[in-house]
Scaffold this active site. Sequence first.
Site, PDB file in Angstrom:
ATOM      1  N   SER A 192       1.144  -1.500   0.041  1.00 11.87           N
ATOM      2  CA  SER A 192       0.276   0.177  -0.413  1.00 11.87           C
ATOM      3  C   SER A 192       0.654   1.232  -0.170  1.00 11.87           C
ATOM      4  CB  SER A 192      -1.206   0.267   0.903  1.00 11.87           C
ATOM      5  OG  SER A 192      -0.176  -0.310   2.359  1.00 11.87           O
ATOM      6  N   HIS A 198      -0.515   5.136   7.087  1.00 11.72           N
ATOM      7  CA  HIS A 198       0.483   5.643   6.390  1.00 11.72           C
ATOM      8  C   HIS A 198       1.091   6.871   6.577  1.00 11.72           C
ATOM      9  CE1 HIS A 198      -1.995   2.217   4.501  1.00 11.72           C
ATOM     10  NE2 HIS A 198      -1.095   2.400   4.211  1.00 11.72           N
ATOM     11  N   ASP A 235      -3.527   8.118   8.324  1.00 12.90           N
ATOM     12  CA  ASP A 235      -3.672   6.916   9.083  1.00 12.90           C
ATOM     13  C   ASP A 235      -3.036   6.336   9.415  1.00 12.90           C
ATOM     14  OD1 ASP A 235      -3.045   4.982   7.496  1.00 12.90           O
ATOM     15  OD2 ASP A 235      -4.722   4.326   6.167  1.00 12.90           O
TER      16      ASP A 235
END
Length: 354
Positions: free
Chosen positions: A40, A332, A329
Site C-alpha cells: 500500500s 500510512h 491513518d
Amino acid sequence: MQNIFCCFSFVIILMMSFCEGKIKLPANVTIPGVFAFGDSIVDQGNNNVVTTVVKCNFPPYGKDFNGGTPTGRFCNGRTPPDLIAEELGIKDLIPAYLDPNLNPQDLPNGVSFASGGCGYDPQTAHIVSAIPLSDQLEQFKEYIGKLKGAVGEESANKILSNSLYLVVAGSDDLANTYFTIGLRRKQYDVSSYADLIVSSASTFIQEIYELGARRIAVFGVPPVGCLPAQRTLVGGQLRMCSDEYNEAAQLVNSKFSPALHSLTQTLPESRVVYIDIYNPLLNLILYPQNYGFEVSDRGCCGTGNIEVVILCNKFSGSCADDTKYVFWDSYHPTEKAYKIILDQILEKYINSFL
C-alpha cells in the site's frame, strides 16, 4: 502507420525533455521512469479494481490530492512513486497500471503494479485478496508488451534498463501475517520467517531483472512496532511502541542488506540497493518537533488509533491540519512525512543508481 508511430515517439521524448526535477543528474545519465511493486505504500490505485477490503478510494483519503480527490492512494495526498518521479524531473504523478484511464502516453514514464495488503510471503496477499507479487510480475510482462507496441522495442529496452524500480513490502508480512493474525508464527520463529521474506524478495528481484530492470531500490521494513495501529493493538494502555515488532523488523533488514549486495555482485550491470527506511521514519516518530510535526503516535484520520482503509471513512472525520501529523491513518504516513523521508533517501542513495 509508421508516421503515426514516429510522431507518438517524438511526443514522448518531448514530454520527458521538458520535465525538470530537483535532483540534478549527470549529463550522460537519464532515469526515464519510475516503477513500483509491493504494498500500500506504493499502491497508486490498483486495489480500486480488486475485490478486497484493503481499499481507500473514498474520502477522507486524497484530502489534499488535486483538490480532494480519493484515487486509491493510501494517503492524504501523493505517495513515494509520485514524489520520487517529481524529484527526478520525470512527471508529477505515477499512475496505477490497472487505472482504467491509463493512456499509451503514460506508459514510458512508469506505472505502479503494487497492491495494498501484499507482502513477500504469498500468504499475506491471499489473506486480504490483494494482488500477490507473482501476479504483479505477470502484469509487468503484459506492460512490457504494451510499451514495445507504443514506442518500439529499442526505445522500450532503454526505458526498462534505465528506469528506477521501487520494491516496497514486508510490513504486512510482519505486522499482519506473522504477529496480528499469527498465521506463520506457528510454523516459523522470527529468524526463520525473516529468511523466508528475504528469500522471496531475492527471487522477485531476479525475476524483474530478467525482464529488464537494472536500477532496483529495495525498501527495508519500517519500525512496524511504532505504527499507530500496532501501538493500539499491543502497546498497552500507554500505547507504547512494541520492541518485539521493531526487533523483528530490524532482523529482516539485517538479512536484507547482505542478500541484496550479493545480488548486485551476481547480476551483471545491476544496481540493487537496500534503502533504509527504518531509521528515517523512526526519527520522525521519536522527534517529531525536529521536523515540524506535533503528533506522531496516532494518525490524522478519526481517533488516529486504529482507523485505516475502510475504518477511515467519511464518518470518521479527520484532523484539522494534517501537516502536524507524521501519520495520515493508523498505518500510512502523510504526504509531508513521505516528502521529508524521501528527500533524505534520494540525497543518500541516488548516486548508487548512477
